[in-house]
Design an enzyme around this catalytic site. Structure first.
Site, mmCIF file in Angstrom:
data_model
loop_
_atom_site.group_PDB
_atom_site.id
_atom_site.type_symbol
_atom_site.label_atom_id
_atom_site.label_comp_id
_atom_site.label_asym_id
_atom_site.label_seq_id
_atom_site.Cartn_x
_atom_site.Cartn_y
_atom_site.Cartn_z
ATOM 1 N N GLY A 90 12.801 -69.799 45.179
ATOM 2 C CA GLY A 90 12.181 -68.765 46.013
ATOM 3 C C GLY A 90 11.574 -67.649 45.190
ATOM 4 C CB CYS A 91 12.896 -65.646 42.394
ATOM 5 S SG CYS A 91 14.287 -64.952 43.322
ATOM 6 C CB THR A 92 9.657 -69.684 40.737
ATOM 7 O OG1 THR A 92 10.724 -69.515 39.792
ATOM 8 C CG2 THR A 92 8.436 -70.255 40.039
#
Length: 156
Positions: A49-51
């Site tokens: 998700g952060c990527t």
């Protein structure tokens, strides 16, 4: 407790890497007064998700960079941030908060749950801070894929 729209953004000084910033440098929020600042709090470098969120910001960077100074913020250390920036060619700097002082000041260090287990972690939240140092907008629990579109609208 999260700072609310209209309140002064909590000040901090913390290590930062990326966008031509040398190793060992720090950023102080109050020193950025006069510029609009966006703080993008995210859970962890190089996770799915952060990527996705980081790469969306990267891909929309041309549109964002002239409208605000954007910083990613997580509890990962500077070394992890450097790898994340290089791996995904992120054009904006990342602030390191391993002592959790910033995530706590902004009320985003919260109890989370996954697969029936509870743990403490960073809640995905973005703060838009005006040139006067006051919170203009707070984006909470936004999907990583929807983040760029919402942020672009707020900065228009």
């Amino acid at each position: 407790m999260k700072p609310q729209v209209g309140e002064m953004a909590p000040d901090f000084t913390a290590p930062v890497v990326g966008e031509g910033i040398g190793e060992g440098e720090s950023v102080t929020l109050s020193a950025l007064r006069g510029s609009r600042v966006v703080l993008v709090f995210y859970p962890k470098d190089d996770t799915p998700g952060c990527t996705t969120q980081a790469c969306e910001l990267r891909d929309g960077w041309f549109d964002l960079k002239g409208r605000a100074r954007v910083y990613g913020v997580s509890i990962d250390d500077v070394k992890s941030h450097g790898k994340f920036i290089r791996k995904f060619s992120l054009p904006y700097p990342l602030i390191s908060d391993p002592e959790k002082a910033i995530v706590e000041a902004y009320g985003v260090w919260v109890e989370k749950s996954m697969y029936g287990k509870t743990f403490m972690g960073t809640e995905r939240t973005t703060f838009v801070i005006g040139a006067d140092g006051r919170i203009e907008h707070v984006l909470e629990k936004v999907s990583p894929k929807d983040h760029l579109g919402l942020l672009s609208e707020l900065l228009a």
